[in-house]
Design an enzyme around this catalytic site. Structure first.
Site, PDB file in Angstrom:
ATOM      1  N   LYS A  23      -9.639  -2.288   1.750  1.00  0.00           N
ATOM      2  CA  LYS A  23      -9.313  -1.110   2.563  1.00  0.00           C
ATOM      3  C   LYS A  23     -10.078   0.126   2.077  1.00  0.00           C
ATOM      4  CE  LYS A  23      -6.170  -3.455   4.809  1.00  0.00           C
ATOM      5  NZ  LYS A  23      -6.429  -3.914   6.174  1.00  0.00           N
ATOM      6  N   ARG A  29       1.797 -12.389  -0.539  1.00  0.00           N
ATOM      7  CA  ARG A  29       0.473 -12.658   0.013  1.00  0.00           C
ATOM      8  C   ARG A  29      -0.152 -13.940  -0.505  1.00  0.00           C
ATOM      9  NH1 ARG A  29      -1.925  -8.527   3.503  1.00  0.00           N
ATOM     10  NH2 ARG A  29      -0.314  -6.957   3.588  1.00  0.00           N
ATOM     11  N   CYS A  71       1.531  -7.589  14.420  1.00  0.00           N
ATOM     12  CA  CYS A  71       1.175  -7.896  15.810  1.00  0.00           C
ATOM     13  C   CYS A  71       0.433  -9.230  15.926  1.00  0.00           C
ATOM     14  CB  CYS A  71       0.325  -6.781  16.402  1.00  0.00           C
ATOM     15  SG  CYS A  71       1.255  -5.268  16.695  1.00  0.00           S
ATOM     16  N   SER A 131      -0.203  -3.577  12.012  1.00  0.00           N
ATOM     17  CA  SER A 131       0.445  -4.700  11.324  1.00  0.00           C
ATOM     18  C   SER A 131       1.620  -5.222  12.163  1.00  0.00           C
ATOM     19  CB  SER A 131       0.899  -4.286   9.940  1.00  0.00           C
ATOM     20  OG  SER A 131       1.816  -3.250  10.056  1.00  0.00           O
ATOM     21  N   HIS A 184     -11.029  -1.870  11.583  1.00  0.00           N
ATOM     22  CA  HIS A 184      -9.923  -2.731  11.153  1.00  0.00           C
ATOM     23  C   HIS A 184      -9.725  -3.809  12.233  1.00  0.00           C
ATOM     24  CE1 HIS A 184      -5.418  -2.821   9.797  1.00  0.00           C
ATOM     25  NE2 HIS A 184      -6.118  -3.729   9.175  1.00  0.00           N
ATOM     26  N   ASP A 226      -9.689  -9.386   9.374  1.00  0.00           N
ATOM     27  CA  ASP A 226      -9.171  -8.049   9.058  1.00  0.00           C
ATOM     28  C   ASP A 226     -10.168  -6.917   9.284  1.00  0.00           C
ATOM     29  OD1 ASP A 226      -6.971  -6.460   8.174  1.00  0.00           O
ATOM     30  OD2 ASP A 226      -7.866  -6.276   6.195  1.00  0.00           O
ATOM     31  N   ARG A 232       0.840  -1.185   0.000  1.00  0.00           N
ATOM     32  CA  ARG A 232       0.000   0.000   0.000  1.00  0.00           C
ATOM     33  C   ARG A 232       0.881   1.242   0.000  1.00  0.00           C
ATOM     34  NH1 ARG A 232      -1.936   0.905   4.350  1.00  0.00           N
ATOM     35  NH2 ARG A 232      -1.314  -0.851   5.646  1.00  0.00           N
ATOM     36  N   TYR A 286      -1.038  -3.797  -7.070  1.00  0.00           N
ATOM     37  CA  TYR A 286      -0.878  -4.496  -5.785  1.00  0.00           C
ATOM     38  C   TYR A 286      -2.238  -4.595  -5.079  1.00  0.00           C
ATOM     39  CZ  TYR A 286      -0.220  -5.307  -0.903  1.00  0.00           C
ATOM     40  OH  TYR A 286      -0.379  -5.815   0.356  1.00  0.00           O
TER      41      TYR A 286
HETATM   42  C1  OXD Z   1      -3.079  -4.306   6.113  1.00  0.00           C
HETATM   43  C2  OXD Z   1      -3.590  -5.517   5.452  1.00  0.00           C
HETATM   44  O1  OXD Z   1      -2.182  -3.645   5.568  1.00  0.00           O
HETATM   45  O2  OXD Z   1      -4.515  -6.132   6.012  1.00  0.00           O
HETATM   46  O3  OXD Z   1      -3.595  -3.977   7.194  1.00  0.00           O
HETATM   47  O4  OXD Z   1      -3.097  -5.866   4.363  1.00  0.00           O
HETATM   48 MN    MN Z   2      -5.368  -5.094   7.645  1.00  0.00          MN
END
Ligand code: OXD
Ligand code: MN
Length: 585
Positions: A207, A370, A251, A249, A227, A278, A70, A198
């Site tokens: 998102k 991913r 965690c 992220s 989130h 997510d 991102r 991406y």
């Molecule tokens: C993030 C994802 O960046 O879930 O939070 O990909």
């Molecule tokens: Mn996320």
């Protein structure tokens, strides 16, 4: 054309006039159409077919080398007034941005096909569901959206003549990083993404819609787009209680969402169910509780570090009908990434498509490579995953990576204090991220890059929501990452996190006492179950300790952070900060 909805047809025509595709294909969500698109992707090299015996129905995809994550610096919220975007978002006047984007999109799909994807976030027809149409020139996007969302013509049926859908225009254009923009126009329910391929930038349901646009819809309509993972915890009596969790992220959010209980717990009959990993959409129900759905239909998970030890459920989810992006491609048509096992493959290609030798010391998979996997593949997917009414939430946990300050767990005194606890969320940078190791990044509610409006207005919305939820969930903060003076983690994490979640849920049901501290309620040491763990009560005591000096320094950091939000900062949050400081002095 699969719909006569004039709002959709007119908009598709307008965008086609701008982007000039050679043709337009209307996606119906059928397996036969998706399969013919995969075949086309194989022929052009956009997709690579994987070994059908090892990974049935799976495909491989590489994004451009300059396009693997991102891009927060190029993500904009273009609401009418700059002050409504707030200090944590990029903003440009909508007219100016539309004009700029028009130039970039002009003719961008010449020689290509424009695909029209009708999709639903949430089960079609559910009171939570919201619909979107994404236009794209990428087959990868079509097949990914068919995993991550509910794609099909029933969306057109549900919409009828209504203009109530989110418009999303995506073009890979030239993949020019200098002209890459991810832009949201909340007042027009419109998302425009260009020059990227991406996932996080181009799967617009995720998102862009389900967090940035949906947070604005939630503000206007009285709900929350968060989130957050959603986890169901079944106790030996067969009662299932649900918890939502927000974490920045790195965690362990996906691991917590698919948690496997410790052995003794499994023997006793504990089970965990994944509703979402997510995103959660939360609404107050008629019973005064908060109800949640996961608007997505798949997982877009980070591959490196995912193994049969760390997260067997995630791994199992990706074993069929999945897409792998930027991982190592093996000679036998299988995939590999760092942390999958200790046997890096020979004669493999790295994420850039070059021959790769593990002995080089250079990772073969991109750190942000991913898997995109259907949720229904997950062995622990909740039986309530498709329930259009959602699940009732008994607890919300916020968390971050803090070496010293935050104890293993503490519970907020009430909803408003819980909003304060979410607003001060922070995580310390690890060696894997940019910036100084140990530096703290404030990431309120883990929404810093995802809140579609002024963060202080968002906090006020949380406070206002508290008044509508007469039977609110408890709000707690957890920290799996406390270390000793040598930097060793004090808590084992992973499945053992259930011991902490259990305490939080027991608090929600009034089944366990707690002691009040300066920062909120702390567990009594004997109330966190340590059976089967090599940990003494003293060590747990250390994990639950609150260092007042560190917390006073933390308060200074919070005050400085709050300063960014000016007059919009809710007075209630400043009051909470002052109360905390007072308690510590
Ligand atoms: C993030 C994802 O960046 O879930 O939070 O990909
Ligand atoms: Mn996320």
């Amino acid at each position: 054309m699969l719909t006569e909805n004039k709002h959709i047809v007119n908009w598709v025509n307008e965008m086609a006039q701008l982007c000039c595709p050679d043709n337009i294909v209307w996606i119906d969500g059928s397996e036969s159409q998706l399969q013919s698109l995969r075949e086309e992707g194989f022929a052009t090299g956009e997709l690579i077919k994987l070994n059908d015996e090892l990974l049935p129905g799976c495909v491989y995809h590489r994004s451009a080398v300059n396009d693997v994550a991102r891009v927060e610096g190029r993500t904009y919220i273009c609401c009418e007034k700059e002050e409504d975007a707030g200090p944590t978002n990029n903003w440009m006047a909508p007219d100016e941005m539309y004009a700029k984007l028009k130039e970039i999109y002009k003719g961008s799909m010449a020689g290509r096909t424009m695909y029209v994807i009708p999709y639903s976030m949430g089960v079609v027809g559910s009171p939570f569901a919201k619909y979107g149409i994404e236009l794209t020139d990428s087959i990868y996007v079509v097949v990914s959206m068919a995993i991550m969302t509910r794609v099909g013509t029933d969306v057109y049926k549900a919409l009828g003549d209504s203009p109530d859908f989110i418009k999303g225009l995506h073009s890979k254009a030239e993949l020019d990083a200098e002209k890459r923009y991810i832009v949201h126009f909340p007042q027009d329910n419109t998302i425009m993404s260009v020059n990227s391929g991406y996932g996080g930038n181009v799967l617009l349901g995720k998102k862009c819609f389900a967090l940035r646009i949906a947070s604005c819809l939630g503000r206007d309509e009285g709900w929350l787009a968060e989130h957050m993972l959603i986890l169901g915890v079944e106790n030996p009596k067969g009662e299932v209680r649900y918890v939502c969790g927000a974490f920045p992220s790195a965690c362990g959010k996906t691991n917590l969402a698919m948690l496997i209980p410790p052995e003794g717990y499994r023997k006793d009959g504990w089970k965990c169910w994944c509703v979402g990993d997510d995103i959660a959409w939360l609404r107050p129900g008629p019973d005064g509780r908060l109800w949640a759905v996961n608007p997505e239909n798949g997982f877009f998970g980070v591959a490196p570090g995912t193994s049969s030890k760390t997260n067997p459920n995630a791994l199992a989810s990706a074993m069929k009908n999945s897409i792998f992006t930027n991982v190592v491609l093996k000679e036998d048509g299988g995939v590999w990434w760092e942390g999958m096992d200790k046997n890096p493959p020979k004669n493999a290609l790295d994420w850039k498509g070059n021959p790769w030798d593990s002995a080089s010391g250079v990772p073969g998979a991109h750190p942000n490579s991913r898997f995109t996997a259907p949720a229904k593949n997950c062995p622990c997917i909740s039986p309530e995953f498709e329930n259009p009414a959602g699940v009732p939430i008994s607890a919300i946990v916020f968390g971050g990576r803090r070496a010293k300050t935050a104890p293993l767990v503490y519970q907020s005194r009430d909803w408003d204090h819980g909003v304060f606890v979410g607003s001060i969320m922070a995580s310390e940078k690890t060696a894997a991220a940019e910036g100084k190791v140990g530096e703290t990044r404030r990431d309120p509610m883990a929404m810093l890059p995802f809140c579609g409006y002024h963060m202080a207005d968002y906090w006020q919305h949380w406070l206002d929501m508290g008044k509508k939820i007469t039977n609110p969930p408890v709000i707690a903060n957890v920290n799996w990452f406390r270390t000793d003076d040598e930097g060793h983690f004090l808590w084992p994490g992973f499945g053992d996190n259930l011991r902490v979640i259990r305490w939080v849920l027991e608090r929600a049901f009034g089944e366990v006492e707690a002691r009040e501290s300066e920062i909120g309620f702390l567990p009594n040491v004997e109330d966190i179950d340590l059976s089967g763990l090599d940990m003494s009560a003293d060590e747990l005591g250390e994990l639950l300790s609150v260092d007042k000096e560190l917390w006073l320094a933390e308060c200074e950091g919070i005050r400085e952070f709050y300063g960014k939000f000016g007059e919009k900062l809710p007075a209630k949050l400043m009051e909470e900060l002052e109360k905390l400081e007072g308690n510590l002095k």
